[in-house]
Write a protein that holds these residues in place. Structure first.
Motif, PDB file in Angstrom:
ATOM      1  N   LEU A  74      -2.749  92.245  15.299  1.00  0.00           N
ATOM      2  CA  LEU A  74      -2.380  93.278  16.262  1.00  0.00           C
ATOM      3  C   LEU A  74      -3.455  94.356  16.349  1.00  0.00           C
ATOM      4  N   TYR A  75      -3.965  94.775  15.207  1.00  0.00           N
ATOM      5  CA  TYR A  75      -4.997  95.804  15.172  1.00  0.00           C
ATOM      6  C   TYR A  75      -6.264  95.324  15.879  1.00  0.00           C
ATOM      7  N   SER A 107      -6.638  92.872  18.147  1.00  0.00           N
ATOM      8  CA  SER A 107      -6.492  92.633  19.573  1.00  0.00           C
ATOM      9  C   SER A 107      -6.397  93.945  20.352  1.00  0.00           C
ATOM     10  N   GLU A 108      -5.825  94.976  19.745  1.00  0.00           N
ATOM     11  CA  GLU A 108      -5.800  96.264  20.432  1.00  0.00           C
ATOM     12  C   GLU A 108      -7.178  96.921  20.395  1.00  0.00           C
ATOM     13  N   ARG A 165      -5.190  93.508  24.408  1.00  0.00           N
ATOM     14  CA  ARG A 165      -3.821  93.984  24.651  1.00  0.00           C
ATOM     15  C   ARG A 165      -3.760  95.469  24.353  1.00  0.00           C
ATOM     16  N   ASN A 166      -2.880  96.146  25.078  1.00  0.00           N
ATOM     17  CA  ASN A 166      -2.612  97.547  24.821  1.00  0.00           C
ATOM     18  C   ASN A 166      -1.159  97.652  24.393  1.00  0.00           C
ATOM     19  N   TYR A 167      -0.922  97.701  23.105  1.00  0.00           N
ATOM     20  CA  TYR A 167       0.441  97.716  22.590  1.00  0.00           C
ATOM     21  C   TYR A 167       1.102  99.078  22.721  1.00  0.00           C
ATOM     22  N   GLU A 168       0.341 100.099  23.084  1.00  0.00           N
ATOM     23  CA  GLU A 168       0.938 101.419  23.280  1.00  0.00           C
ATOM     24  C   GLU A 168       1.893 101.419  24.461  1.00  0.00           C
ATOM     25  N   LYS A 169       1.591 100.643  25.487  1.00  0.00           N
ATOM     26  CA  LYS A 169       2.463 100.639  26.665  1.00  0.00           C
ATOM     27  C   LYS A 169       3.770  99.899  26.400  1.00  0.00           C
ATOM     28  N   TYR A 170       3.820  99.073  25.373  1.00  0.00           N
ATOM     29  CA  TYR A 170       5.063  98.378  25.028  1.00  0.00           C
ATOM     30  C   TYR A 170       6.017  99.263  24.223  1.00  0.00           C
ATOM     31  N   ALA A 171       5.536 100.421  23.777  1.00  0.00           N
ATOM     32  CA  ALA A 171       6.361 101.284  22.941  1.00  0.00           C
ATOM     33  C   ALA A 171       7.556 101.849  23.708  1.00  0.00           C
TER      34      ALA A 171
END
Length: 67
Positions: A32-33, A35-36, A41-47
């Motif tokens: 995850l770290y 890929s961001e 991927r932008n995992y912040e938008k999934y929060a």
């Protein structure tokens, strides 16, 4: 087979399973770290996905058209 032998096997199996799960957890965290960090991927938008679930909200990711 004695009860002591079974308990010893159970203890070794528990320890091995715990080590395996820790390795899997940290490798997933690293994935995850990485890929961001690289921008895949932008995992912040999934929060806020659970908060922004109205029908009129913007879709996070569109469908890709396949030929």
């Amino acid at each position: 087979m004695s009860l002591e032998f079974l308990r010893e096997v159970q203890a070794y199996a528990y320890f091995c399973l715990t080590v395996f799960l820790v390795v899997v957890l940290y490798s997933y965290y690293y994935h995850l770290y990485k890929s961001e960090r690289t921008g895949r991927r932008n995992y912040e938008k999934y929060a806020n996905l659970a908060l922004n679930d109205d029908i009129t909200d913007v879709v996070l990711e569109g469908k890709e058209k396949r030929d």
